[in-house]
Enzyme design. Structure first.
Site, PDB file in Angstrom:
ATOM      1  N   CYS A   2       0.824  -1.209   0.000  1.00 11.14           N
ATOM      2  CA  CYS A   2       0.000   0.000   0.000  1.00 11.14           C
ATOM      3  C   CYS A   2       0.861   1.262   0.000  1.00 11.14           C
ATOM      4  O   CYS A   2       1.965   1.270   0.538  1.00 11.14           O
ATOM      5  CB  CYS A   2      -0.867   0.021   1.250  1.00 11.14           C
ATOM      6  SG  CYS A   2      -1.862  -1.447   1.439  1.00 11.14           S
ATOM      7  N   ARG A  27       5.184  -0.150  -6.373  1.00  8.03           N
ATOM      8  CA  ARG A  27       5.145  -0.906  -5.118  1.00  8.03           C
ATOM      9  C   ARG A  27       4.135  -2.059  -5.173  1.00  8.03           C
ATOM     10  O   ARG A  27       4.166  -2.929  -4.326  1.00  8.03           O
ATOM     11  CB  ARG A  27       4.776   0.029  -3.969  1.00  8.03           C
ATOM     12  CG  ARG A  27       5.801   1.110  -3.726  1.00  8.03           C
ATOM     13  CD  ARG A  27       5.277   2.101  -2.720  1.00  8.03           C
ATOM     14  NE  ARG A  27       5.055   1.468  -1.440  1.00  8.03           N
ATOM     15  CZ  ARG A  27       5.927   1.451  -0.457  1.00  8.03           C
ATOM     16  NH1 ARG A  27       7.072   2.049  -0.593  1.00  8.03           N
ATOM     17  NH2 ARG A  27       5.646   0.859   0.679  1.00  8.03           N
ATOM     18  N   TRP A  74      -3.052  -2.665  -1.519  1.00  7.37           N
ATOM     19  CA  TRP A  74      -2.656  -4.034  -1.868  1.00  7.37           C
ATOM     20  C   TRP A  74      -3.432  -4.899  -0.891  1.00  7.37           C
ATOM     21  O   TRP A  74      -3.166  -4.894   0.313  1.00  7.37           O
ATOM     22  CB  TRP A  74      -1.147  -4.155  -1.663  1.00  7.37           C
ATOM     23  CG  TRP A  74      -0.520  -5.407  -2.184  1.00  7.37           C
ATOM     24  CD1 TRP A  74      -0.137  -5.643  -3.470  1.00  7.37           C
ATOM     25  CD2 TRP A  74      -0.155  -6.574  -1.441  1.00  7.37           C
ATOM     26  NE1 TRP A  74       0.436  -6.890  -3.561  1.00  7.37           N
ATOM     27  CE2 TRP A  74       0.446  -7.482  -2.348  1.00  7.37           C
ATOM     28  CE3 TRP A  74      -0.272  -6.943  -0.101  1.00  7.37           C
ATOM     29  CZ2 TRP A  74       0.914  -8.727  -1.949  1.00  7.37           C
ATOM     30  CZ3 TRP A  74       0.197  -8.192   0.301  1.00  7.37           C
ATOM     31  CH2 TRP A  74       0.786  -9.062  -0.630  1.00  7.37           C
ATOM     32  N   ASN A 100      -1.856   2.312   5.964  1.00  8.45           N
ATOM     33  CA  ASN A 100      -0.962   1.197   5.614  1.00  8.45           C
ATOM     34  C   ASN A 100      -0.693   0.416   6.892  1.00  8.45           C
ATOM     35  O   ASN A 100      -0.538   1.020   7.960  1.00  8.45           O
ATOM     36  CB  ASN A 100       0.394   1.706   5.098  1.00  8.45           C
ATOM     37  CG  ASN A 100       0.298   2.292   3.707  1.00  8.45           C
ATOM     38  OD1 ASN A 100      -0.758   2.267   3.088  1.00  8.45           O
ATOM     39  ND2 ASN A 100       1.402   2.820   3.223  1.00  8.45           N
ATOM     40  N   GLY A 101      -0.584  -0.896   6.778  1.00  7.25           N
ATOM     41  CA  GLY A 101      -0.315  -1.703   7.971  1.00  7.25           C
ATOM     42  C   GLY A 101      -1.487  -2.621   8.255  1.00  7.25           C
ATOM     43  O   GLY A 101      -2.384  -2.797   7.409  1.00  7.25           O
ATOM     44  N   GLU A 481      18.999 -17.186  -6.648  1.00  6.48           N
ATOM     45  CA  GLU A 481      18.597 -15.857  -7.109  1.00  6.48           C
ATOM     46  C   GLU A 481      18.115 -15.913  -8.559  1.00  6.48           C
ATOM     47  O   GLU A 481      17.114 -15.288  -8.917  1.00  6.48           O
ATOM     48  CB  GLU A 481      19.773 -14.872  -6.946  1.00  6.48           C
ATOM     49  CG  GLU A 481      19.599 -13.506  -7.586  1.00  6.48           C
ATOM     50  CD  GLU A 481      18.422 -12.690  -7.070  1.00  6.48           C
ATOM     51  OE1 GLU A 481      17.734 -13.135  -6.129  1.00  6.48           O
ATOM     52  OE2 GLU A 481      18.172 -11.614  -7.643  1.00  6.48           O
ATOM     53  N   LYS A 485      14.415 -14.803  -9.739  1.00 10.18           N
ATOM     54  CA  LYS A 485      14.178 -13.787 -10.773  1.00 10.18           C
ATOM     55  C   LYS A 485      13.208 -14.320 -11.816  1.00 10.18           C
ATOM     56  O   LYS A 485      12.264 -13.646 -12.203  1.00 10.18           O
ATOM     57  CB  LYS A 485      15.475 -13.389 -11.487  1.00 10.18           C
ATOM     58  CG  LYS A 485      16.400 -12.372 -10.894  1.00 10.18           C
ATOM     59  CD  LYS A 485      15.902 -11.014 -10.592  1.00 10.18           C
ATOM     60  CE  LYS A 485      15.114 -10.964  -9.323  1.00 10.18           C
ATOM     61  NZ  LYS A 485      15.780 -10.650  -8.100  1.00 10.18           N
ATOM     62  N   GLU A 488       9.522 -14.928 -10.383  1.00 12.11           N
ATOM     63  CA  GLU A 488       8.717 -13.770  -9.958  1.00 12.11           C
ATOM     64  C   GLU A 488       8.227 -12.923 -11.116  1.00 12.11           C
ATOM     65  O   GLU A 488       7.180 -12.300 -11.022  1.00 12.11           O
ATOM     66  CB  GLU A 488       9.428 -12.918  -8.890  1.00 12.11           C
ATOM     67  CG  GLU A 488      10.616 -12.139  -9.358  1.00 12.11           C
ATOM     68  CD  GLU A 488      11.226 -11.288  -8.253  1.00 12.11           C
ATOM     69  OE1 GLU A 488      10.499 -10.762  -7.414  1.00 12.11           O
ATOM     70  OE2 GLU A 488      12.461 -11.147  -8.258  1.00 12.11           O
ATOM     71  N   HIS A 504      19.863 -35.872  -4.619  1.00 12.11           N
ATOM     72  CA  HIS A 504      19.188 -36.424  -3.433  1.00 12.11           C
ATOM     73  C   HIS A 504      17.669 -36.271  -3.541  1.00 12.11           C
ATOM     74  O   HIS A 504      16.972 -36.260  -2.539  1.00 12.11           O
ATOM     75  CB  HIS A 504      19.712 -35.745  -2.167  1.00 12.11           C
ATOM     76  CG  HIS A 504      21.172 -36.004  -1.960  1.00 12.11           C
ATOM     77  ND1 HIS A 504      21.648 -37.204  -1.487  1.00 12.11           N
ATOM     78  CD2 HIS A 504      22.259 -35.259  -2.219  1.00 12.11           C
ATOM     79  CE1 HIS A 504      22.972 -37.170  -1.441  1.00 12.11           C
ATOM     80  NE2 HIS A 504      23.359 -35.993  -1.887  1.00 12.11           N
ATOM     81  N   LYS A 603       6.793  -4.169  -4.015  1.00 13.91           N
ATOM     82  CA  LYS A 603       8.204  -3.825  -3.942  1.00 13.91           C
ATOM     83  C   LYS A 603       8.736  -3.922  -2.531  1.00 13.91           C
ATOM     84  O   LYS A 603       9.806  -4.438  -2.288  1.00 13.91           O
ATOM     85  CB  LYS A 603       8.428  -2.422  -4.519  1.00 13.91           C
ATOM     86  CG  LYS A 603       9.891  -1.977  -4.512  1.00 13.91           C
ATOM     87  CD  LYS A 603      10.739  -2.849  -5.421  1.00 13.91           C
ATOM     88  CE  LYS A 603      12.204  -2.502  -5.385  1.00 13.91           C
ATOM     89  NZ  LYS A 603      13.020  -3.592  -5.945  1.00 13.91           N
TER      90      LYS A 603
HETATM   91  O1  M6R Z   1      13.562  -4.319   0.508  1.00 14.60           O
HETATM   92  P1  M6R Z   1      14.186  -5.640   0.883  1.00 14.60           P
HETATM   93  O2  M6R Z   1      15.535  -5.824   0.271  1.00 14.60           O
HETATM   94  O3  M6R Z   1      14.178  -5.914   2.349  1.00 14.60           O
HETATM   95  O4  M6R Z   1      13.237  -6.730   0.206  1.00 14.60           O
HETATM   96  C1  M6R Z   1      13.454  -8.094   0.427  1.00 14.60           C
HETATM   97  C2  M6R Z   1      12.687  -8.936  -0.573  1.00 14.60           C
HETATM   98  O5  M6R Z   1      11.320  -8.703  -0.459  1.00 14.60           O
HETATM   99  C3  M6R Z   1      13.125  -8.648  -2.016  1.00 14.60           C
HETATM  100  O6  M6R Z   1      14.494  -8.836  -2.189  1.00 14.60           O
HETATM  101  C4  M6R Z   1      12.367  -9.552  -3.014  1.00 14.60           C
HETATM  102  O7  M6R Z   1      12.727 -10.879  -2.836  1.00 14.60           O
HETATM  103  C5  M6R Z   1      12.630  -9.085  -4.438  1.00 14.60           C
HETATM  104  N1  M6R Z   1      11.416  -8.642  -5.047  1.00 14.60           N
HETATM  105  C6  M6R Z   1      13.146 -10.130  -5.330  1.00 14.60           C
HETATM  106  O8  M6R Z   1      13.426  -9.636  -6.605  1.00 14.60           O
END
Ligand code: M6R
Length: 608
Positions: A2, A27, A74, A100-101, A481, A485, A488, A504, A603
């Site tokens: 949000c 976001r 959101w 927000n929250g 990673e 990527k 997501e 395994h 985000k």
């Molecule tokens: O803002 P932060 O680095 O704490 O965020 C952590 C994760 O939410 C963030 O790295 C997330 O995994 C990314 N969207 C991945 O691309």
């Protein structure tokens, strides 16, 4: 997640708020809304979906107000509908709230308020705030907000207006970020500086437990008992241009392409090649404590945690300090054993991730030294840790983290050199690492120069439903990673594994329709990697190998090969991640998806 934007001044509030909301689109959200005051009356408009839907509703009915609050939601409690979108109004329509929250005791409050005759129109937890404030509001607006918040359990960043108080916005924070933007004859509030960057660079970060009354020319911060709190105006370093696409189709591509510059920015003024060490201003105050630490725990989520895993290998190998990397979301639910000889490092791009923040607070309570590796200056984690190092990667807008990851790896390398040189690392080794860091920008440029080859490869593989990424040692976190990527932003099921672990269980998945992306640079575990790749080949799996330039052997065993320049083993992930980012990016484009704003994601994850 949000987003909140509020405005009070001489501009057209509706246009200013819409502009601010657009800057928060990255976001992630699924509905949006706005409330303004005109002639002593609150008018609110909401729309499901993109901000342009809200804009359409406002067009032609723009009231040219001078005050308003707005929100991107959101969904957490209740579906993304207009009723559930913010702002929420009190029964008499005089009070509007954006939040927000999460209000944890909202059910109990809602029942109480219903008994008192309040009518609820949404399924949200947030709506109780509007009714609760209405319940307390006699003639002192701010007081009413304070009293209401005293009854609330959970987290909030809120902005509230009242039709009969057209000169003020009340904002308050507990666990969800808010920043005041200070202009001339105008003031702003936002949950993220990106929203107000185009208007002012003078900001005041609100702390937990603080509430502020904002007028056009003033702001006043107190606690909930209205005890005055002194504040400091800070200057935002980022420019508006940095937060725009700069000619690229997507923020993600822009941010991938920025990485050579990011390496320069995150090392500027920090390398001391002659002495084989580094200078990290943010850690100077705790350098003596760092000399004495015997253990490090790294806390982070998602991509930041994968950076932490690379950091673990680096710090153990070069600084000889035992390191553990924890999911920030799990940390406080265990019984973490910490003492003053443990340093806890939180890694976070946003500096607002709720789980990482909660974990660092727990570590502090237990007496550990807390350090931050944070990109957003002035963010909550940056302020709450004992000391830290900023990434200086500039604003990262795409949901998929790219340049923040490389800058996290750079900062972890710098910390490794600092800690190592405090211990047994020789000047020669320190110098060697620094020399290699200095060569990275050119090497990344070379990889980026071959991006069309990766685009072709992405086209070839864009329709596979599954992917497996494998790596060993420094490249094991990179495999995770790479898989993150891809999943997501392309919604392709992908998993990253330590190459040796694959046999395994996971190897059972492999057949001709399940491609494997093997990260196998010419390093100390290359031969072991090749054995694993052969095992996949024997099962007809398609193989892409990411390896070091000149390694022609890879072409004999792989369907496709991507080359990266040679560097130190510890720095390989900084080069290796770039093709993985480009591969995921182009696959998402070929699949016609919303690269920068993938579904269901936000985000910065500011709720648990
Ligand atoms: O803002 P932060 O680095 O704490 O965020 C952590 C994760 O939410 C963030 O790295 C997330 O995994 C990314 N969207 C991945 O691309």
């Amino acid at each position: 997640m949000c987003g909140i934007v509020g405005y009070l001044g001489e501009k057209n509030a509706e246009n200013t708020l819409l502009e601010g909301l657009k800057r928060l689109e990255y976001r992630g959200y699924d509905s949006a809304g706005i409330a303004i005051i005109k002639n002593g009356k609150v008018t609110s408009r909401k729309a499901v979906g993109k901000i342009v839907n809200l804009e359409k509703k406002i067009n032609g009915k723009n009231m040219d107000a001078g005050i308003g609050i707005s929100h991107t939601r959101w969904a957490t409690h209740g579906k993304p509908t207009e009723e559930n979108a913010h702002p929420h109004l009190s029964c008499d329509g005089n009070i509007a709230v954006v939040h927000n929250g999460i209000i944890e005791n909202y059910q109990a409050l809602r029942e109480e308020l219903k008994k008192k005759g309040h009518k609820f129109v949404s399924e949200t937890d947030s709506e109780v705030l509007a009714h609760l404030i209405e319940e307390f509001y006699k003639n002192d607006f701010k007081r009413a907000v304070c009293e209401a918040l005293k009854l609330v359990e959970g987290t909030y960043g809120i902005a509230v207006i009242a039709g009969d108080k057209p000169q003020e916005i009340i904002v308050a924070r507990k666990g969800s970020p808010l920043v005041l933007g200070i202009g001339e004859n105008e003031n702003f509030v936002a949950s993220d500086v990106a929203a107000i960057l185009g208007y002012t660079k003078q900001v005041v970060y609100l702390n937990d437990g603080e509430i502020a009354k904002i007028t056009k020319n003033n702001f006043e911060i107190t606690d909930l008992d209205e005890k005055k709190i002194d504040s400091e105006i800070s200057e935002i370093e980022w420019s508006l241009e940095e937060s725009q696409k700069g000619g690229h189709d997507h923020f993600m591509l822009k941010e991938i392409m920025e990485q050579p510059k990011v390496i320069v920015d995150s090392t500027r003024g920090r390398l001391m090649p002659d002495e084989g060490t580094v200078r990290l201003g943010g850690l100077e105050a705790v350098e003596e404590k760092l000399r004495k630490i015997e253990r490090i725990i790294i806390l982070a989520c998602g991509t930041a945690r994968y950076a932490g895993l690379v950091g673990e290998y680096m710090m153990e190998e070069y600084a000889e300090i035992p390191v553990e990397v924890e999911f920030a979301s799990e940390f406080r639910y265990r019984k973490p054993i910490l003492d003053e000889r443990t340093a806890v490092i939180a890694i976070s791009q946003s500096g607002e991730t709720a789980d990482t923040l909660a974990a660092i607070r727990e570590a502090k309570r237990k007496g550990a030294l807390t350090l931050g590796i944070v990109n957003v200056v002035g963010s909550t984690i940056a302020r709450e840790t004992d000391a830290g190092v900023y990434n200086h990667a500039g604003p990262e807008i795409a949901v998929a983290s790219t340049k923040a990851f490389t800058s996290q790896l750079i900062v972890l390398t710098l910390m490794t050199v600092l800690l190592g040189r405090q211990r047994k690392m020789s000047e020669v080794t320190g110098r060697r690492i620094i020399e290699e860091i200095e060569k990275l920008p050119k090497k990344i440029e070379k990889i980026l120069g071959a991006k069309d080859d990766i685009k072709k490869l992405a086209k070839k593989y864009a329709d596979y439903p599954n992917f497996m990424y494998l790596g060993r040692k420094y490249c094991f976190p990179l495999a995770e990673e790479g898989a993150l990527k891809l999943k997501e932003i392309s919604y392709i099921h992908s998993e990253g594994f330590a190459a040796g672990e694959m046999k395994h269980g996971s190897i059972a998945l492999i057949d001709e329709d399940f491609p494997v992306f093997a990260i196998a640079p010419k390093d100390s575990v290359y031969e072991k990697n090749i054995s694993n790749i052969e095992e996949i080949r024997a099962r007809m799996g398609k193989i892409i190998i990411l390896t070091t330039e000149g390694n022609k052997e890879a072409e004999k065993i792989a369907d496709d090969v991507i080359y990266i320049p040679k560097t130190l083993e510890m720095l390989t992930p900084i080069l290796g991640v770039v093709p993985l980012q480009l591969f995921a990016y182009y696959i998402s484009c070929f699949r016609g998806l919303d690269v920068d704003k993938p579904r269901n994601l936000a985000k910065s994850v500011t709720v648990e």
